[in-house]
Design an enzyme around this catalytic site. Structure first.
Site, PDB file in Angstrom:
ATOM      1  N   ASP A 259      27.257   2.538 -24.774  1.00  0.00           N
ATOM      2  CA  ASP A 259      27.716   3.821 -25.292  1.00  0.00           C
ATOM      3  C   ASP A 259      29.206   3.970 -24.990  1.00  0.00           C
ATOM      4  O   ASP A 259      29.612   3.968 -23.825  1.00  0.00           O
ATOM      5  CB  ASP A 259      26.922   4.957 -24.651  1.00  0.00           C
ATOM      6  CG  ASP A 259      27.361   6.319 -25.155  1.00  0.00           C
ATOM      7  OD1 ASP A 259      27.269   6.545 -26.368  1.00  0.00           O
ATOM      8  OD2 ASP A 259      27.805   7.143 -24.345  1.00  0.00           O
TER       9      ASP A 259
ATOM     10  N   THR B 221      31.000   7.268 -30.950  1.00  0.00           N
ATOM     11  CA  THR B 221      32.031   7.286 -29.907  1.00  0.00           C
ATOM     12  C   THR B 221      32.747   5.941 -29.786  1.00  0.00           C
ATOM     13  O   THR B 221      33.924   5.901 -29.434  1.00  0.00           O
ATOM     14  CB  THR B 221      31.405   7.649 -28.549  1.00  0.00           C
ATOM     15  OG1 THR B 221      30.282   6.794 -28.299  1.00  0.00           O
ATOM     16  CG2 THR B 221      30.934   9.084 -28.539  1.00  0.00           C
ATOM     17  N   THR B 222      32.038   4.854 -30.057  1.00  0.00           N
ATOM     18  CA  THR B 222      32.681   3.532 -30.010  1.00  0.00           C
ATOM     19  C   THR B 222      33.524   3.322 -31.261  1.00  0.00           C
ATOM     20  O   THR B 222      34.673   2.861 -31.189  1.00  0.00           O
ATOM     21  CB  THR B 222      31.615   2.420 -29.902  1.00  0.00           C
ATOM     22  OG1 THR B 222      30.732   2.718 -28.828  1.00  0.00           O
ATOM     23  CG2 THR B 222      32.260   1.072 -29.654  1.00  0.00           C
TER      24      THR B 222
ATOM     25  N   ASP C  80      21.952  10.742 -28.065  1.00  0.00           N
ATOM     26  CA  ASP C  80      22.594  10.292 -29.306  1.00  0.00           C
ATOM     27  C   ASP C  80      21.665  10.490 -30.501  1.00  0.00           C
ATOM     28  O   ASP C  80      22.093  10.936 -31.574  1.00  0.00           O
ATOM     29  CB  ASP C  80      22.979   8.810 -29.198  1.00  0.00           C
ATOM     30  CG  ASP C  80      24.194   8.606 -28.301  1.00  0.00           C
ATOM     31  OD1 ASP C  80      24.751   9.615 -27.832  1.00  0.00           O
ATOM     32  OD2 ASP C  80      24.567   7.450 -28.053  1.00  0.00           O
TER      33      ASP C  80
END
Length: 542
Positions: free
Chosen positions: A74, A107-108, A405
């Protein structure tokens, strides 16, 4: 005492200042060199995260100063737990965190995109284009990309009676996580939890009504969704009943104990009679408190504070089950779920302030006879609890992040049911559109548009690379197919299903998430390109 590389002098008012020696030998990066230094820091951080992108992305193991181990892919968690020193790298951490807070997913990808834009910006700077022109060009390209995303977006079919599409979206989100072995079960938990607290008319989801409770031991498959509240406590006395039905709950933040003398007063016990009087007074106070709770009609007392053995024994004798030492957040959640009011004083307790639950039971599991309290069939049935089991703390923490998520992905679809296709399909479609638009621009902005197009292609390149596919060949094949077939749903076949059509594979991303990624990454890059110096207090003359 701090040693300074200089001497202290005083001005005419007697205020000290430091004369720094060898000031002319100290160098400071400014202008283009400073911007290139910032870009290098951003690119370095991006390289770390790039290998974690996609369903086949690699995990990172992070060891805290205390020796705690975290294994995750994550992006927000990796960056949050990294010890970052450079100011620009800290901005990248905040970028990932803002994507996590706003969307909960991607988020990545947002950091990888920002790094790719910085890399392209460096190329343009080397060609002699001013950073401000590059930043403005990127901003225009981002707005064009968002417009193109709106044109290729589709409406997601959502029906409360058919949850399968939502479950498939949650499964997509969980595909790259440790919990993928029980992917279907976790996806169903996420969907049911979100729908339980969702207001479908207002298209709003209150995550505060979803509590996640974890307990080490057992398997991930033992995780379950409880339509109520789970509290990591048990009844205060072992002889109290383990199951209560049609419960009226008194939620107290006052302790079951006699009032104590204030700090300015002193109570002297000088004889046996005095001691007996004190014991009698305490017993009467306990009786009065318990009677007040009984008179209000309560059949269960939940207390934020503790009570001693005498009060506990009295509660058992008067057939009033009780739970003690329940934390503040749990007290608030119980009040919301049961429709009760939190009561700070026994005198204020009344039947209108009691909460209601259909059943309260003590849950026993594990070889160590661990006990937890489950409050179900509440007056306000919207509060739910996800109860996660796992063999160790590391797996449970990753399961919590994965479920969060997945729940965010479902929440986003309920709030805005427009979707684009994942697997890099949306990025490739935008890259083709921006590249075509660059050919129509005669000004200097065309270079920024082309570089923005190339930066978007880094996402599918990284997905292909992490999946073990030849990245450049895969990307060029998909681009040519998208142009030939005019199909914006073609992406990287990361799971090797035999088709590049993400519509068939049911790999979806919310339109809001994708737009947010492009906007946030562009805003950060624009900010970095306008910083031509970093002046810290240590560099300033005193």
């Amino acid at each position: 005492m701090t040693a300074f590389p200089g001497s202290i002098a005083f001005d005419e008012y007697g205020r000290p200042f430091i004369i720094i020696k060898d000031q002319e030998k100290q160098s400071r990066l400014t202008g283009t060199e400073a911007i290139k230094s910032h870009i290098l820091a951003g690119k370095t951080l991006t390289k770390i995260l790039r290998t974690s992108l996609g369903p086949k992305g690699l995990d990172k193991i992070l060891v805290s100063p205390d020796g705690d181990i975290t294994v995750t892919n994550d992006g927000a968690t990796i960056l949050k737990k990294m010890d970052v020193e450079h100011e620009i790298a800290k901005l990248m951490v905040q970028l990932s965190q803002s994507q996590d807070d706003e969307i909960g997913d991607g988020t990545t990808g947002v950091v990888v995109l920002a790094g790719a834009l910085l890399e392209q910006a460096e190329t343009l700077i080397n060609k002699g284009i001013h950073p401000i022109r590059i930043a403005d060009g990127f901003e225009s390209a981002a707005q064009f990309a968002i417009g193109h995303l709106n044109s290729i977006a589709e409406t997601f079919p959502f029906d409360q009676n058919d949850l399968e599409p939502l479950i498939k979206v949650a499964m997509t989100s969980l595909g790259s996580k440790i919990v993928s072995k029980c992917q279907r079960q976790m996806a169903e938990i996420a969907v049911n939890a979100v729908l339980a607290v969702a207001d479908l008319e207002k298209r709003d989801v209150n995550f505060e009504l979803i509590k996640i409770v974890e307990k080490v031991g057992g398997r991930l498959e033992d995780s379950t969704l409880v339509n109520g509240v789970v509290v990591d406590k048990d009844f205060s006395h072992p002889q109290m009943p383990k199951v209560l039905k049609d419960v009226k709950i008194a939620i107290l933040t006052c302790p079951f104990e006699p009032p104590k003398p204030k700090t300015k007063h002193k109570l002297d016990v000088t004889s046996i009679e005095d001691y007996r009087e004190l014991r009698k007074y305490e017993a009467e106070k306990f009786e009065t408190m318990v009677q007040m709770v009984k008179d209000a009609g309560a059949t269960l007392a939940i207390c934020q504070w503790g009570f001693d053995d005498e009060a506990n024994h009295l509660l058992l004798q008067r057939n009033l089950p009780a739970v003690r030492w329940v934390g503040g957040p749990e007290i608030e959640l119980i009040a919301m779920a049961t429709g009760g009011r939190i009561v700070p004083r026994f005198e204020e307790l009344s039947s209108e302030k009691l909460g209601y639950a259909g059943i309260v039971r003590e849950l026993t599991f594990g070889t160590t006879k661990d006990r937890m309290l489950v409050i179900e069939e509440c007056a306000n049935s919207k509060a739910v609890t996800v109860f996660i089991r796992g063999s160790n703390k590391m797996i449970i923490e990753e399961a919590k992040r994965s479920l969060h998520d997945a729940m965010c992905a479902v929440r986003n679809l309920i709030c805005e049911n427009s979707i684009v296709y994942g697997g890099g399909a949306a990025e490739i479609s935008c890259a083709i559109a921006i590249s075509n638009q660059a050919d129509r621009i005669s000004s200097l902005e065309q270079y920024a548009f082309r570089c923005f197009s190339e930066a978007l292609e880094v996402i599918p390149l990284a997905l292909a690379e992490n999946s073990g596919l030849p990245p450049i060949k895969t990307l060029t094949d998909i681009k040519s197919k998208q142009v030939a077939e005019n199909n914006s749903a073609l992406g990287v076949d990361c799971m090797l299903q035999g088709t590049n059509d993400m519509k068939q594979q049911h790999v979806l991303e919310t339109l809001h998430s994708k737009k947010q990624q492009i906007q946030l990454a562009t805003q950060l890059v624009k900010m970095i390109l306008k910083i031509d110096d970093i002046r810290s207090p240590a560099d300033s003359e005193i």
